[in-house]
Design a protein around this motif. Structure first.
Motif, PDB file in Angstrom:
ATOM      1  N   MET A   1       6.763   5.473  -6.539  1.00  0.00           N
ATOM      2  CA  MET A   1       7.462   5.980  -5.872  1.00  0.00           C
ATOM      3  C   MET A   1       8.111   7.221  -5.931  1.00  0.00           C
ATOM      4  N   ALA A   2       8.304   7.296  -7.241  1.00  0.00           N
ATOM      5  CA  ALA A   2       8.869   8.634  -7.561  1.00  0.00           C
ATOM      6  C   ALA A   2       7.911   9.735  -7.992  1.00  0.00           C
ATOM      7  N   SER A   3       6.709   9.570  -8.498  1.00  0.00           N
ATOM      8  CA  SER A   3       5.689  10.469  -8.698  1.00  0.00           C
ATOM      9  C   SER A   3       4.702  10.832  -7.620  1.00  0.00           C
ATOM     10  N   LYS A   4       4.631   9.855  -6.507  1.00  0.00           N
ATOM     11  CA  LYS A   4       4.022  10.255  -5.206  1.00  0.00           C
ATOM     12  C   LYS A   4       2.609  10.447  -5.515  1.00  0.00           C
ATOM     13  N   PRO A   5       1.784   9.790  -6.319  1.00  0.00           N
ATOM     14  CA  PRO A   5       0.321   9.888  -6.409  1.00  0.00           C
ATOM     15  C   PRO A   5      -0.313   9.665  -5.110  1.00  0.00           C
ATOM     16  N   PRO A   6      -1.433  10.003  -4.808  1.00  0.00           N
ATOM     17  CA  PRO A   6      -1.889  10.018  -3.404  1.00  0.00           C
ATOM     18  C   PRO A   6      -2.337   8.705  -2.984  1.00  0.00           C
ATOM     19  N   TYR A   7      -2.685   7.576  -3.913  1.00  0.00           N
ATOM     20  CA  TYR A   7      -2.859   6.323  -3.292  1.00  0.00           C
ATOM     21  C   TYR A   7      -2.512   5.073  -4.465  1.00  0.00           C
ATOM     22  N   ALA A   8      -2.041   4.032  -3.904  1.00  0.00           N
ATOM     23  CA  ALA A   8      -1.956   3.123  -4.846  1.00  0.00           C
ATOM     24  C   ALA A   8      -1.751   1.712  -4.028  1.00  0.00           C
ATOM     25  N   VAL A   9      -2.276   0.709  -4.828  1.00  0.00           N
ATOM     26  CA  VAL A   9      -2.233  -0.782  -4.067  1.00  0.00           C
ATOM     27  C   VAL A   9      -1.543  -1.598  -5.162  1.00  0.00           C
ATOM     28  N   THR A  10      -0.435  -2.375  -4.914  1.00  0.00           N
ATOM     29  CA  THR A  10       0.337  -3.214  -5.608  1.00  0.00           C
ATOM     30  C   THR A  10       0.423  -4.603  -5.101  1.00  0.00           C
TER      31      THR A  10
ATOM     32  N   ILE B   1       1.001  -1.287  -0.001  1.00  0.00           N
ATOM     33  CA  ILE B   1       0.084   0.078   0.040  1.00  0.00           C
ATOM     34  C   ILE B   1       1.104   1.139  -0.087  1.00  0.00           C
ATOM     35  N   TYR B   2       0.605   2.211  -1.137  1.00  0.00           N
ATOM     36  CA  TYR B   2       1.334   3.337  -1.126  1.00  0.00           C
ATOM     37  C   TYR B   2       0.600   4.478  -1.062  1.00  0.00           C
ATOM     38  N   GLU B   3       1.095   5.352   0.010  1.00  0.00           N
ATOM     39  CA  GLU B   3       0.396   6.720  -0.048  1.00  0.00           C
ATOM     40  C   GLU B   3       1.368   7.904   0.086  1.00  0.00           C
ATOM     41  N   ASN B   4       1.060   8.632  -1.067  1.00  0.00           N
ATOM     42  CA  ASN B   4       1.991   9.765  -1.513  1.00  0.00           C
ATOM     43  C   ASN B   4       3.459   9.364  -1.694  1.00  0.00           C
ATOM     44  N   GLY B   5       3.496   7.994  -2.380  1.00  0.00           N
ATOM     45  CA  GLY B   5       4.766   7.501  -2.806  1.00  0.00           C
ATOM     46  C   GLY B   5       5.539   6.585  -1.999  1.00  0.00           C
ATOM     47  N   ALA B   6       5.083   6.783  -0.520  1.00  0.00           N
ATOM     48  CA  ALA B   6       5.566   6.089   0.339  1.00  0.00           C
ATOM     49  C   ALA B   6       4.861   4.785   0.853  1.00  0.00           C
ATOM     50  N   LEU B   7       5.834   3.719   1.038  1.00  0.00           N
ATOM     51  CA  LEU B   7       5.501   2.424   1.291  1.00  0.00           C
ATOM     52  C   LEU B   7       4.482   2.441   2.849  1.00  0.00           C
ATOM     53  N   THR B   8       3.330   2.209   2.870  1.00  0.00           N
ATOM     54  CA  THR B   8       2.735   2.275   4.419  1.00  0.00           C
ATOM     55  C   THR B   8       2.329   1.281   4.989  1.00  0.00           C
ATOM     56  N   ALA B   9       2.281   0.268   4.083  1.00  0.00           N
ATOM     57  CA  ALA B   9       1.980  -1.107   4.584  1.00  0.00           C
ATOM     58  C   ALA B   9       2.065  -2.303   3.783  1.00  0.00           C
ATOM     59  N   GLU B  10       2.583  -3.575   3.946  1.00  0.00           N
ATOM     60  CA  GLU B  10       2.901  -4.680   3.290  1.00  0.00           C
ATOM     61  C   GLU B  10       1.890  -5.768   4.094  1.00  0.00           C
ATOM     62  N   VAL B  11       0.834  -6.265   3.252  1.00  0.00           N
ATOM     63  CA  VAL B  11      -0.404  -7.131   3.973  1.00  0.00           C
ATOM     64  C   VAL B  11      -0.676  -8.390   3.060  1.00  0.00           C
ATOM     65  N   PRO B  12      -1.184  -9.355   3.704  1.00  0.00           N
ATOM     66  CA  PRO B  12      -1.437 -10.517   3.061  1.00  0.00           C
ATOM     67  C   PRO B  12      -2.930 -10.438   2.419  1.00  0.00           C
TER      68      PRO B  12
END
Length: 264
Positions: free
Chosen positions: A238-247, A93-104
């Motif tokens: 990570m480079a562009s820092k969009p508000p939210y992404a799930v990968t 889970i990325y918020e503003n380009g920062a990894l905020t969680a890694e979850v199953p």
């Protein structure tokens, strides 16, 4: 029977059922032999066009297999019974380009406005490499494939921009041509290598320190061979820092119901 051998014999639905339990945070390299695997990128609807354009402009690292409707966690014909929120080993889970969680399990992070992109993965041609006599060292060693952020920029699209990410496999020098020929048959899974040999040509300074995945031991006579990698969109996030992404977590892919050569 070793775990990779056992995993290779599973059907995609059996593998996804294991991942759905949340107890299998493993690399999917070598799993479900003969079936295509995919990277996951899910972004809010307002960023979906930028993500699609980024993939169009960078087809090597971002070959799109499927795109969902906003909020829909089901990948359609790639796997009709699957759920993208639960059926991968692990998510980031990325918020503003920062990894905020890694979850199953990404269910609580899935939003009604998320558009999911499934992108081809080079794990899909590893069985063909092995069948052609090309060793796949990270599978032999029970490791995740090593992945590196390169100095090559991708073509930007809207708010998204970032560097090319590559995966690396040590290939015996006498079999490099075979590896190129085999992987070239899989354009929807990144196709042929983007670089062979000296990693400094990609701005990589130390193969023992991958940015994602695990370092892999070389055998005598091996040459590093680099393929475009579907973690590239994560590098762009990570480079562009969009508000939210799930990968997906790198190396922990979505396994489709399509045979490798069908997912084109």
């Amino acid at each position: 029977m070793s775990l990779p051998d056992q995993a290779s014999l599973l059907t995609p639905s059996q593998a996804r059922a294991l991942f759905r339990t949340g107890a299998m945070p493993v690399t999917t390299s070598g799993w479900c032999r003969g079936y295509a695997q995919a990277n996951l990128l899910a972004v809010p609807r307002e960023l979906a066009f930028d993500a699609l354009l980024f993939a169009y402009r960078n087809p090597g690292p971002c070959p799109v297999l499927a795109v969902t409707d906003p909020g829909d966690p089901h990948p359609g014909e790639l796997a009709t019974t699957a759920d993208l929120r639960t059926d991968l080993p692990a998510y980031r889970i990325y918020e503003n380009g920062a990894l905020t969680a890694e979850v199953p399990d990404a269910t609580e992070y899935w939003r009604d406005d998320l558009v999911a992109f499934l992108i081809g993965c080079s794990f899909s041609f590893e069985a063909a490499l092995a069948s052609a006599g090309v060793p796949v060292r990270h599978v032999e060693q029970g490791r995740n494939v090593p992945m590196y952020v390169t100095s090559r920029p991708c073509r930007p699209a809207g708010v998204l921009a970032g560097p090319l990410v590559v995966s690396m496999r040590p290939i015996p020098s006498a079999l490099v041509e075979t590896a190129v020929e085999v992987s070239s048959r899989y354009p929807a899974m990144h196709g042929p290598p983007v670089h062979i040999g000296d990693p400094s040509g990609l701005g990589i300074t130390d193969l023992a320190r991958p940015d994602f995945g695990d370092p892999v031991a070389f055998e005598t006579g091996d040459v590093p061979v680099f393929w475009a990698c579907g973690v590239t969109p994560q590098a762009a996030v990570m480079a562009s820092k969009p508000p939210y992404a799930v990968t997906h977590a790198p190396g922990q892919m979505f396994i489709t119901d399509h045979a490798d050569l069908q997912a084109r």
